[in-house]
Design a protein around this motif. Structure first.
Motif, mmCIF file in Angstrom:
data_model
loop_
_atom_site.group_PDB
_atom_site.id
_atom_site.type_symbol
_atom_site.label_atom_id
_atom_site.label_comp_id
_atom_site.label_asym_id
_atom_site.label_seq_id
_atom_site.Cartn_x
_atom_site.Cartn_y
_atom_site.Cartn_z
ATOM 1 N N PRO A 171 0.812 -1.223 0.000
ATOM 2 C CA PRO A 171 0.000 0.000 0.000
ATOM 3 C C PRO A 171 0.848 1.277 0.000
ATOM 4 C CG PRO A 171 -0.871 -1.580 1.564
ATOM 5 C CD PRO A 171 0.443 -2.126 1.108
ATOM 6 N N LEU A 172 2.016 1.226 0.655
ATOM 7 C CA LEU A 172 2.920 2.382 0.638
ATOM 8 C C LEU A 172 3.499 2.604 -0.755
ATOM 9 C CD1 LEU A 172 5.152 2.406 3.858
ATOM 10 C CD2 LEU A 172 3.437 4.069 3.139
ATOM 11 N N ALA A 173 3.812 1.514 -1.440
ATOM 12 C CA ALA A 173 4.337 1.626 -2.806
ATOM 13 C C ALA A 173 3.303 2.288 -3.715
ATOM 14 C CB ALA A 173 4.720 0.243 -3.334
ATOM 15 N N ARG A 174 2.027 1.885 -3.576
ATOM 16 C CA ARG A 174 0.973 2.509 -4.388
ATOM 17 C C ARG A 174 0.833 3.992 -4.048
ATOM 18 N NH1 ARG A 174 -1.484 -2.647 -3.484
ATOM 19 N NH2 ARG A 174 -2.613 -1.874 -1.664
ATOM 20 N N LYS A 175 0.922 4.308 -2.763
ATOM 21 C CA LYS A 175 0.826 5.701 -2.331
ATOM 22 C C LYS A 175 1.978 6.535 -2.885
ATOM 23 C CE LYS A 175 0.599 8.498 1.888
ATOM 24 N NZ LYS A 175 0.642 8.453 3.392
ATOM 25 N N ALA A 176 3.153 5.909 -2.989
ATOM 26 C CA ALA A 176 4.336 6.607 -3.511
ATOM 27 C C ALA A 176 4.397 6.571 -5.035
ATOM 28 C CB ALA A 176 5.603 5.991 -2.930
ATOM 29 N N ALA A 177 3.379 5.996 -5.666
ATOM 30 C CA ALA A 177 3.268 5.942 -7.126
ATOM 31 C C ALA A 177 4.416 5.176 -7.767
ATOM 32 C CB ALA A 177 3.175 7.350 -7.709
ATOM 33 N N VAL A 178 4.800 4.051 -7.126
ATOM 34 C CA VAL A 178 5.813 3.165 -7.704
ATOM 35 C C VAL A 178 5.197 1.777 -7.841
ATOM 36 C CG1 VAL A 178 7.773 4.486 -6.842
ATOM 37 C CG2 VAL A 178 6.810 2.651 -5.429
ATOM 38 N N PRO A 179 5.691 0.973 -8.793
ATOM 39 C CA PRO A 179 5.037 -0.307 -9.088
ATOM 40 C C PRO A 179 5.229 -1.397 -8.042
ATOM 41 C CG PRO A 179 6.943 0.023 -10.512
ATOM 42 C CD PRO A 179 6.725 1.310 -9.795
ATOM 43 N N GLY A 180 6.272 -1.321 -7.224
ATOM 44 C CA GLY A 180 6.503 -2.412 -6.270
ATOM 45 C C GLY A 180 7.477 -2.035 -5.179
ATOM 46 N N ILE A 181 7.831 -3.026 -4.356
ATOM 47 C CA ILE A 181 8.682 -2.775 -3.193
ATOM 48 C C ILE A 181 10.122 -2.482 -3.604
ATOM 49 C CG2 ILE A 181 9.616 -3.844 -1.100
ATOM 50 C CD1 ILE A 181 6.931 -5.235 -0.760
ATOM 51 N N LEU A 198 10.274 1.032 -4.256
ATOM 52 C CA LEU A 198 10.146 1.736 -2.978
ATOM 53 C C LEU A 198 11.503 1.788 -2.275
ATOM 54 C CD1 LEU A 198 7.654 2.898 -1.314
ATOM 55 C CD2 LEU A 198 7.832 0.799 0.034
ATOM 56 N N VAL A 199 12.207 0.671 -2.282
ATOM 57 C CA VAL A 199 13.534 0.608 -1.664
ATOM 58 C C VAL A 199 14.502 1.550 -2.372
ATOM 59 C CG1 VAL A 199 15.541 -0.891 -1.318
ATOM 60 C CG2 VAL A 199 13.251 -1.708 -0.713
ATOM 61 N N GLN A 200 14.397 1.657 -3.692
ATOM 62 C CA GLN A 200 15.266 2.580 -4.433
ATOM 63 C C GLN A 200 15.079 4.012 -3.940
ATOM 64 O OE1 GLN A 200 14.694 2.176 -8.684
ATOM 65 N NE2 GLN A 200 15.174 -0.025 -8.662
ATOM 66 N N LYS A 201 13.833 4.407 -3.730
ATOM 67 C CA LYS A 201 13.559 5.757 -3.230
ATOM 68 C C LYS A 201 14.093 5.943 -1.804
ATOM 69 C CE LYS A 201 9.507 7.670 -4.125
ATOM 70 N NZ LYS A 201 9.634 8.697 -5.163
ATOM 71 N N MET A 202 14.003 4.892 -1.007
ATOM 72 C CA MET A 202 14.536 4.963 0.354
ATOM 73 C C MET A 202 16.059 5.077 0.336
ATOM 74 S SD MET A 202 12.057 2.033 1.965
ATOM 75 C CE MET A 202 12.820 1.965 3.579
ATOM 76 N N ARG A 203 16.688 4.291 -0.514
ATOM 77 C CA ARG A 203 18.153 4.351 -0.625
ATOM 78 C C ARG A 203 18.626 5.720 -1.106
ATOM 79 N NH1 ARG A 203 21.023 -0.512 -0.547
ATOM 80 N NH2 ARG A 203 19.799 -2.453 -0.737
#
Length: 291
Positions: free
Chosen positions: A35-45, A48-53
């Motif tokens: 659900p966080l990935a969808r909120k951040a408008a990215v296709p998957g985890i 999401l990790v790339q954005k966190m890194r």
């Protein structure tokens, strides 16, 4: 999600919150982070990790928040609260007669049901505690759940989970479809954001510590470290309450089992308790950290 993504998330969660994710918990991570990935408008985890890194601190905060377990309800497991009411508080009333004050720490307090359960018990014992200074410090890692806690406002479903009807009638008033905790009961509890991986000494000393149903998510070394640090802020003749699935046995010599009281532990520290002047009047909610 690649193995490297999972390894990154495991390390991040341990460093930020102490949460340990074993290899078989990928399903849990996926269910909470998709659900966080969808909120951040990215296709998957992985994305999401790339954005966190890349250094998105806000996203890191959201991930830690999503993975922190906040399950709680009023008078959870009941037996520890019976021990608190029937034996621990009466014993402390005798032991603290000179200073007439009590300090209680409720760690990992989540949305407030546990510390408010303690506050209701103490309000019900007002006659025995007349003139005493009562302070309940409730802490949690999550600022979001702390905001809910401070409001003291609960749904019908939440008050039906563990809260006796007599306590509901005595300590709450109905506000529309919600239930609002009475102001005088709510005033006994102070909420603060706090991480159990931090130093505890800034909080002061406590007669009773509730640290229930949170250490099951920590590894053995972290548990041992936390127990040793808890003992240093627990009065030598004080008490530690743990969850039904938690124990100090085999982890530390800082505490010993309290006979005939499941979930209650006694510090092994040998030093004299501090004494402070008592207050007069009814039960008083106080602010501040030390005595």
């Amino acid at each position: 999600m690649t193995p490297l993504d999972y390894e990154y998330l495991q390390k991040l969660l341990k460093e930020r919150s102490g949460l340990m994710l074993s290899a078989d918990k990928k399903y849990l991570l996926e269910s909470r982070l998709l659900p966080l990935a969808r909120k951040a408008a990215v296709p998957g985890i992985s994305e999401l990790v790339q954005k966190m890194r890349a250094g998105s601190e806000a996203l890191i905060h959201d991930v830690v928040e999503a993975m922190t377990t906040n399950e709680t309800f009023f008078f959870r497991d009941k037996t520890p609260f019976d021990h608190f009411k029937d034996s621990v508080i009466p014993e402390l009333i005798q032991a603290r007669a000179g200073r007439r004050s009590l300090r209680i720490w409720c760690a990992a307090a989540s949305t407030g049901q546990e510390p408010y359960s303690l506050a209701m018990i103490l309000k019900d014992m007002a006659a025995a505690l007349s003139g005493w200074r009562i302070e309940i410090i409730a802490t949690d890692l999550s600022p979001e759940v702390l905001e809910k806690s401070k409001a003291g406002l609960y749904t019908q479903f939440e008050v039906q989970r563990g809260l006796p009807i007599q306590s509901l009638v005595k300590h709450f008033k109905q506000v529309g479809a919600m239930w609002q905790l009475n102001a005088d009961t709510k005033a006994l509890v102070q909420f603060r954001q706090f991480n159990l991986l931090q130093d505890f000494t800034s909080l002061g000393k406590f007669d009773v510590i509730f640290c229930r149903n949170v250490l099951i998510y920590f590894d053995q070394a972290a548990k041992t470290d936390i127990f040793n640090r808890l003992m240093r802020v627990n009065e030598p003749d004080g008490y530690l309450f743990l969850g039904a699935a938690e124990t100090v046995v085999g982890l530390t010599d800082s505490y010993r089992v309290c006979p005939k009281r499941r979930g209650v532990y006694l510090p092994n520290a040998i030093r004299a308790p501090s004494i402070v002047p008592g207050a007069v009047g009814g039960i008083k909610a106080v602010s501040g950290t030390g005595r």
